[in-house]
Design a protein around this motif. Sequence first.
Motif, PDB file in Angstrom:
ATOM      1  N   PHE A   1      88.336  83.559  28.465  1.00  0.00           N
ATOM      2  CA  PHE A   1      89.400  83.875  29.473  1.00  0.00           C
ATOM      3  C   PHE A   1      88.548  83.811  30.835  1.00  0.00           C
ATOM      4  O   PHE A   1      87.770  84.764  31.223  1.00  0.00           O
ATOM      5  N   LYS A   2      88.840  82.696  31.726  1.00  0.00           N
ATOM      6  CA  LYS A   2      88.347  82.386  33.011  1.00  0.00           C
ATOM      7  C   LYS A   2      89.122  82.910  34.392  1.00  0.00           C
ATOM      8  O   LYS A   2      90.316  83.042  33.986  1.00  0.00           O
ATOM      9  N   SER A   3      88.429  83.166  35.261  1.00  0.00           N
ATOM     10  CA  SER A   3      89.558  83.509  36.317  1.00  0.00           C
ATOM     11  C   SER A   3      90.298  82.241  36.777  1.00  0.00           C
ATOM     12  O   SER A   3      89.958  81.142  36.479  1.00  0.00           O
ATOM     13  N   GLY A   4      91.411  82.499  37.447  1.00  0.00           N
ATOM     14  CA  GLY A   4      92.431  81.334  37.769  1.00  0.00           C
ATOM     15  C   GLY A   4      93.178  80.733  36.777  1.00  0.00           C
ATOM     16  O   GLY A   4      93.724  79.924  36.757  1.00  0.00           O
ATOM     17  N   GLY A   5      93.171  81.605  35.589  1.00  0.00           N
ATOM     18  CA  GLY A   5      93.956  81.103  34.406  1.00  0.00           C
ATOM     19  C   GLY A   5      93.396  79.956  33.460  1.00  0.00           C
ATOM     20  O   GLY A   5      94.479  79.509  32.793  1.00  0.00           O
ATOM     21  N   GLU A   6      92.050  79.941  33.635  1.00  0.00           N
ATOM     22  CA  GLU A   6      91.500  78.921  32.886  1.00  0.00           C
ATOM     23  C   GLU A   6      91.086  79.475  31.473  1.00  0.00           C
ATOM     24  O   GLU A   6      90.742  80.751  31.495  1.00  0.00           O
ATOM     25  N   VAL A   7      91.091  78.889  30.461  1.00  0.00           N
ATOM     26  CA  VAL A   7      90.603  79.504  29.249  1.00  0.00           C
ATOM     27  C   VAL A   7      89.713  78.192  28.364  1.00  0.00           C
ATOM     28  O   VAL A   7      90.016  77.095  28.564  1.00  0.00           O
ATOM     29  N   LEU A   8      88.722  78.568  27.814  1.00  0.00           N
ATOM     30  CA  LEU A   8      88.082  77.396  26.832  1.00  0.00           C
ATOM     31  C   LEU A   8      87.503  78.233  25.627  1.00  0.00           C
ATOM     32  O   LEU A   8      87.751  79.498  25.617  1.00  0.00           O
ATOM     33  N   GLY A   9      87.071  77.526  24.790  1.00  0.00           N
ATOM     34  CA  GLY A   9      86.402  78.168  23.615  1.00  0.00           C
ATOM     35  C   GLY A   9      86.035  77.089  22.537  1.00  0.00           C
ATOM     36  O   GLY A   9      85.944  75.975  22.926  1.00  0.00           O
ATOM     37  N   SER A  10      85.842  77.511  21.357  1.00  0.00           N
ATOM     38  CA  SER A  10      85.550  76.742  20.316  1.00  0.00           C
ATOM     39  C   SER A  10      86.327  77.162  18.970  1.00  0.00           C
ATOM     40  O   SER A  10      86.631  78.303  18.780  1.00  0.00           O
ATOM     41  N   GLY A  11      86.714  76.326  18.395  1.00  0.00           N
ATOM     42  CA  GLY A  11      87.649  76.552  17.060  1.00  0.00           C
ATOM     43  C   GLY A  11      86.569  76.684  15.902  1.00  0.00           C
ATOM     44  O   GLY A  11      86.843  76.821  14.687  1.00  0.00           O
ATOM     45  N   GLY A  12      85.384  76.566  16.176  1.00  0.00           N
ATOM     46  CA  GLY A  12      84.372  76.511  15.053  1.00  0.00           C
ATOM     47  C   GLY A  12      83.678  75.149  14.805  1.00  0.00           C
ATOM     48  O   GLY A  12      82.508  75.083  14.386  1.00  0.00           O
ATOM     49  N   CYS A  13      84.296  74.054  15.140  1.00  0.00           N
ATOM     50  CA  CYS A  13      83.683  72.765  15.227  1.00  0.00           C
ATOM     51  C   CYS A  13      84.064  72.141  16.407  1.00  0.00           C
ATOM     52  O   CYS A  13      83.046  71.502  17.189  1.00  0.00           O
ATOM     53  N   ASN A  14      85.216  72.079  17.081  1.00  0.00           N
ATOM     54  CA  ASN A  14      85.507  71.477  18.362  1.00  0.00           C
ATOM     55  C   ASN A  14      85.673  72.423  19.587  1.00  0.00           C
ATOM     56  O   ASN A  14      86.085  73.499  19.125  1.00  0.00           O
ATOM     57  N   ASN A  15      85.363  72.120  20.554  1.00  0.00           N
ATOM     58  CA  ASN A  15      85.590  72.963  21.814  1.00  0.00           C
ATOM     59  C   ASN A  15      86.963  72.494  22.359  1.00  0.00           C
ATOM     60  O   ASN A  15      87.626  71.599  22.106  1.00  0.00           O
ATOM     61  N   PHE A  16      87.692  73.660  23.101  1.00  0.00           N
ATOM     62  CA  PHE A  16      89.112  73.438  23.461  1.00  0.00           C
ATOM     63  C   PHE A  16      88.836  73.990  24.933  1.00  0.00           C
ATOM     64  O   PHE A  16      88.186  74.711  25.278  1.00  0.00           O
ATOM     65  N   PHE A  17      89.943  73.565  25.920  1.00  0.00           N
ATOM     66  CA  PHE A  17      89.836  74.055  27.082  1.00  0.00           C
ATOM     67  C   PHE A  17      91.585  74.041  27.418  1.00  0.00           C
ATOM     68  O   PHE A  17      92.279  73.033  26.838  1.00  0.00           O
ATOM     69  N   GLY A  18      92.048  74.739  28.318  1.00  0.00           N
ATOM     70  CA  GLY A  18      93.624  74.810  28.783  1.00  0.00           C
ATOM     71  C   GLY A  18      93.933  75.928  29.774  1.00  0.00           C
ATOM     72  O   GLY A  18      92.839  76.447  30.532  1.00  0.00           O
ATOM     73  N   THR A  19      94.927  76.545  29.753  1.00  0.00           N
ATOM     74  CA  THR A  19      95.321  77.689  30.697  1.00  0.00           C
ATOM     75  C   THR A  19      95.909  78.783  29.784  1.00  0.00           C
ATOM     76  O   THR A  19      96.451  78.654  28.830  1.00  0.00           O
ATOM     77  N   PHE A  20      95.809  79.861  30.563  1.00  0.00           N
ATOM     78  CA  PHE A  20      96.672  81.032  30.116  1.00  0.00           C
ATOM     79  C   PHE A  20      97.377  81.753  31.232  1.00  0.00           C
ATOM     80  O   PHE A  20      96.884  81.565  32.500  1.00  0.00           O
ATOM     81  N   GLU A  21      98.336  82.423  30.831  1.00  0.00           N
ATOM     82  CA  GLU A  21      99.129  83.323  31.827  1.00  0.00           C
ATOM     83  C   GLU A  21      99.099  84.670  31.403  1.00  0.00           C
ATOM     84  O   GLU A  21      99.374  85.069  30.255  1.00  0.00           O
ATOM     85  N   GLN A  22      98.770  85.702  32.074  1.00  0.00           N
ATOM     86  CA  GLN A  22      98.892  86.982  31.854  1.00  0.00           C
ATOM     87  C   GLN A  22      99.472  87.801  32.972  1.00  0.00           C
ATOM     88  O   GLN A  22      99.514  87.500  33.887  1.00  0.00           O
ATOM     89  N   SER A  23     100.839  88.610  32.369  1.00  0.00           N
ATOM     90  CA  SER A  23     101.498  89.504  33.234  1.00  0.00           C
ATOM     91  C   SER A  23     101.478  90.904  32.651  1.00  0.00           C
ATOM     92  O   SER A  23     102.364  91.191  31.637  1.00  0.00           O
ATOM     93  N   GLY A  24     100.695  91.448  33.041  1.00  0.00           N
ATOM     94  CA  GLY A  24     100.515  93.177  32.102  1.00  0.00           C
ATOM     95  C   GLY A  24     100.171  92.695  30.619  1.00  0.00           C
ATOM     96  O   GLY A  24      99.029  91.972  30.389  1.00  0.00           O
TER      97      GLY A  24
END
Length: 136
Positions: free
Chosen positions: A51-74
């Motif tokens: 989880f990155k600042s500004g609502g960005e998310v990235l990671g790996s499923g184990g084979c492929n990398n992924f990226f996108g956004t997340f929102e958190q409110s509490g």
Amino acid sequence: MLVRILGSVLAVAALAACQKMLSETTLRPLSTLAGTEWGPIDGPEDQFVAFKSGGEVLGSGGCNNFFGTFEQSGRLVTFGPLASTKMACPEPLMSAEQEFLSLLADVRAAEATWKELTLYGEDDQPLVTLRRRDWD
């Protein structure tokens, strides 16, 4: 001799106090996921979500990398659409990756301490508990 014994006793007491403070810190709830990285406790080591600042998310499923956004409110957390690379990998890695990405799409809430993150789906059902990767 007495000085050595006293020094040893003080060192042990200091270590015990540090351990207690560390234990209390690991159980304290996190107010934000931004700046943290998590991986499955029992899953492929290459799987993770960061989880990155500004609502960005990235990671790996184990084979492929992924990226996108997340929102958190509490406690409420949702992921926006996630895009990923499209490499083919052998089974069971591909199935594990699909399961991990589907799980992220189903997230509606989260509870995190400094060491563990539990993701919840509809009706507040626990989906998975992840371990903080940068904490060990």
